[in-house]
Design an enzyme around this catalytic site. Structure first.
Site, mmCIF file in Angstrom:
data_model
loop_
_atom_site.group_PDB
_atom_site.id
_atom_site.type_symbol
_atom_site.label_atom_id
_atom_site.label_comp_id
_atom_site.label_asym_id
_atom_site.label_seq_id
_atom_site.Cartn_x
_atom_site.Cartn_y
_atom_site.Cartn_z
ATOM 1 N NE ARG A 175 -4.146 -1.276 -0.083
ATOM 2 C CZ ARG A 175 -4.563 -2.498 -0.759
ATOM 3 N NH1 ARG A 175 -4.071 -2.636 -1.528
ATOM 4 N NH2 ARG A 175 -5.678 -3.085 -0.319
ATOM 5 C CG HIS A 187 -3.427 -0.827 -6.348
ATOM 6 N ND1 HIS A 187 -3.654 0.020 -5.332
ATOM 7 C CD2 HIS A 187 -3.664 -2.022 -6.600
ATOM 8 C CE1 HIS A 187 -3.556 -1.194 -4.439
ATOM 9 N NE2 HIS A 187 -3.994 -2.354 -5.407
HETATM 10 P P1 NDP Z 1 -1.420 -11.144 4.815
HETATM 11 O O1 NDP Z 1 -2.806 -10.746 5.166
HETATM 12 O O2 NDP Z 1 -1.812 -12.667 4.621
HETATM 13 O O3 NDP Z 1 -0.344 -11.187 5.371
HETATM 14 C C1 NDP Z 1 -0.094 -9.470 5.994
HETATM 15 C C2 NDP Z 1 1.892 -10.662 5.711
HETATM 16 O O4 NDP Z 1 1.800 -8.818 6.486
HETATM 17 C C3 NDP Z 1 2.117 -10.962 6.962
HETATM 18 O O5 NDP Z 1 3.183 -12.109 6.956
HETATM 19 C C4 NDP Z 1 1.449 -10.292 8.021
HETATM 20 O O6 NDP Z 1 2.463 -11.032 9.303
HETATM 21 C C5 NDP Z 1 2.679 -9.231 7.502
HETATM 22 N N1 NDP Z 1 2.208 -7.791 8.620
HETATM 23 C C6 NDP Z 1 1.135 -6.997 9.215
HETATM 24 N N2 NDP Z 1 1.994 -6.094 9.937
HETATM 25 C C7 NDP Z 1 3.202 -5.954 9.901
HETATM 26 C C8 NDP Z 1 3.581 -5.481 10.679
HETATM 27 N N3 NDP Z 1 3.299 -4.184 11.408
HETATM 28 N N4 NDP Z 1 5.014 -5.508 11.181
HETATM 29 C C9 NDP Z 1 5.923 -6.704 10.090
HETATM 30 N N5 NDP Z 1 4.744 -7.338 9.548
HETATM 31 C C10 NDP Z 1 3.685 -7.423 9.547
HETATM 32 O O7 NDP Z 1 -2.169 -10.475 3.535
HETATM 33 P P2 NDP Z 1 -1.368 -10.618 1.729
HETATM 34 O O8 NDP Z 1 -0.575 -11.817 1.535
HETATM 35 O O9 NDP Z 1 -2.699 -11.884 1.496
HETATM 36 O O10 NDP Z 1 -1.517 -9.391 0.921
HETATM 37 C C11 NDP Z 1 -0.571 -8.072 2.031
HETATM 38 C C12 NDP Z 1 -0.835 -7.482 1.005
HETATM 39 O O11 NDP Z 1 -0.945 -7.115 -0.315
HETATM 40 C C13 NDP Z 1 -2.697 -7.451 1.295
HETATM 41 O O12 NDP Z 1 -2.957 -6.318 2.125
HETATM 42 C C14 NDP Z 1 -2.632 -5.615 0.446
HETATM 43 O O13 NDP Z 1 -2.082 -4.325 0.948
HETATM 44 C C15 NDP Z 1 -1.099 -6.326 -0.903
HETATM 45 N N6 NDP Z 1 -1.750 -6.451 -2.027
HETATM 46 C C16 NDP Z 1 -1.903 -5.611 -3.371
HETATM 47 C C17 NDP Z 1 -2.100 -6.057 -4.433
HETATM 48 C C18 NDP Z 1 -1.398 -4.668 -5.444
HETATM 49 O O14 NDP Z 1 -2.064 -5.210 -6.354
HETATM 50 N N7 NDP Z 1 -0.486 -4.030 -5.149
HETATM 51 C C19 NDP Z 1 -2.566 -7.017 -4.730
HETATM 52 C C20 NDP Z 1 -3.190 -7.581 -3.412
HETATM 53 C C21 NDP Z 1 -2.683 -7.243 -2.190
HETATM 54 P P3 NDP Z 1 1.908 -11.467 10.046
HETATM 55 O O15 NDP Z 1 2.242 -12.967 8.809
HETATM 56 O O16 NDP Z 1 3.440 -12.484 11.244
HETATM 57 O O17 NDP Z 1 0.606 -11.906 10.540
#
Ligand code: NDP
Length: 312
Positions: free
Chosen positions: A227, A275
């Site tokens: 994001r 995006h």
């Molecule tokens: P998930 O919820 O599966 O994974 C999120 C990851 O981020 C997890 O490993 C989580 O840690 C980590 N995380 C969250 N907060 C923190 C923090 N404060 N510090 C460190 N690590 C953190 O999401 P997805 O993989 O499915 O998607 C990730 C993001 O990608 C989405 O939220 C979206 O914003 C973005 N996205 C963008 C797209 C695009 O076209 N550009 C398309 C799809 C998604 P933990 O494993 O410990 O929970």
């Protein structure tokens, strides 16, 4: 199982109708899928609806995001506090995300940024070939999509690190895994490519700042597919200007669409896409959501819902 109503909302009517048809076909008899808010709806499937969408549907049992992220839903103040939220998990996005990130990492590996500059100067100058094993790539965000990208890059021979919030079981033996605030500096130290694939939450907003670029290797590269607001934009421009970063690939920005007069557009070291790193595919997404609605109606577990306190 009968008389269950599912409402679908997107801003684009033809797209909304495609969703409706795909969900109806995946859910089958016993479910009624409608476009727009319906006061009888038991489930809603939406992308950034207006505040009235939730007040008009008091009987909702759950809402499904049409995206992997939920920041667009959590910002709606009429979203009922206790309403479970489910988000898309991969649903065809993983393969797209791998292709996007691999392409941007190869752009750096193959020195295409330097050759692009050289072409503008009519300069014929060869740089030594590098192997993937010479590049250390870090994934900030090691969830559903981050794990897929990390594994794909590790399989190609890159040195891959990954950082997540919670310490969890090791996912892949070829990936150096970090978790929690105390390990953040070790994760960043000397990274040549940093890929942002974390959700936007209160904790992650603006987390990628000048100190992050200080910790990375000189002439490194940033890829933001998470994001836009994860990133401190002025700090990025500074790091590009003083050589800490060689360049950045930005698929997302704090304001979308990126305003026409934004300095990122014409910056020679920035590559912009609108995006599109991994777009929602209606067919697989509708099938995933339909399977979960049917499972909820049968009283079966459907995996993790969004944790409002952590924001993802
Ligand atoms: P998930 O919820 O599966 O994974 C999120 C990851 O981020 C997890 O490993 C989580 O840690 C980590 N995380 C969250 N907060 C923190 C923090 N404060 N510090 C460190 N690590 C953190 O999401 P997805 O993989 O499915 O998607 C990730 C993001 O990608 C989405 O939220 C979206 O914003 C973005 N996205 C963008 C797209 C695009 O076209 N550009 C398309 C799809 C998604 P933990 O494993 O410990 O929970």
């Amino acid at each position: 199982m009968s008389g269950i109503t599912v409402s679908v909302h997107t801003a684009d009517p033809p797209e909304c109708e495609q969703w409706r048809a795909q969900l109806q076909s995946a859910l089958g008899d016993g479910f009624r899928v409608v476009t727009g808010a319906d006061p009888r709806a038991h489930y809603a499937v939406a992308w950034a609806p207006s505040a009235g969408f939730f007040t008009a549907q008091p009987a909702l049992r759950a809402v499904f995001s049409m995206a992997a992220g939920v920041d667009h839903l959590l910002g709606i103040d009429t979203l009922p506090q206790m309403l479970p939220i489910y988000r898309l998990e991969d649903a065809g996005m993983g393969a797209q995300m791998i292709r996007y990130c691999r392409h941007e990492v190869e752009h750096l590996l193959l020195d295409r940024h330097r050759y692009g500059r050289q072409q503008r100067d009519a300069s014929w100058h060869q740089h030594p070939v590098r192997e993937p094993a010479e590049l250390t790539v870090g994934l900030f965000g090691y969830g559903v999509l981050g794990q897929r990208v990390a594994r794909a890059l590790a399989d190609e021979g890159y040195r891959v690190r990954a950082f997540r919030r919670r310490v969890d079981q090791r996912v892949h033996e070829d990936i150096t895994e970090f978790a929690g605030q105390a390990q953040w500096p070790s994760f960043l130290n000397g990274l040549q490519v940093l890929i942002l694939l974390a959700p936007l939450t209160a904790q992650t907003r603006g987390i990628i700042d000048g100190a992050v670029f200080d910790a990375m290797a000189k002439n490194s590269w940033l890829i933001n597919v998470g994001r836009g607001a994860l990133l401190d934009e002025p700090a990025l421009l500074e790091a590009l200007g003083d050589g800490r970063l060689a360049g950045a690939s930005l698929d997302v920005s704090a304001r979308e669409p990126l305003p026409g007069d934004h300095p990122f557009w014409l910056h020679p070291q920035i590559r912009i896409t609108p995006h599109v790193a991994a777009v929602t595919l209606i067919g697989p997404s509708a099938r995933q959501i339909a399977a979960r609605i049917a499972a909820l109606e049968r009283g079966e577990p459907v995996g993790r819902s969004v944790d409002r306190s952590s924001g993802y």
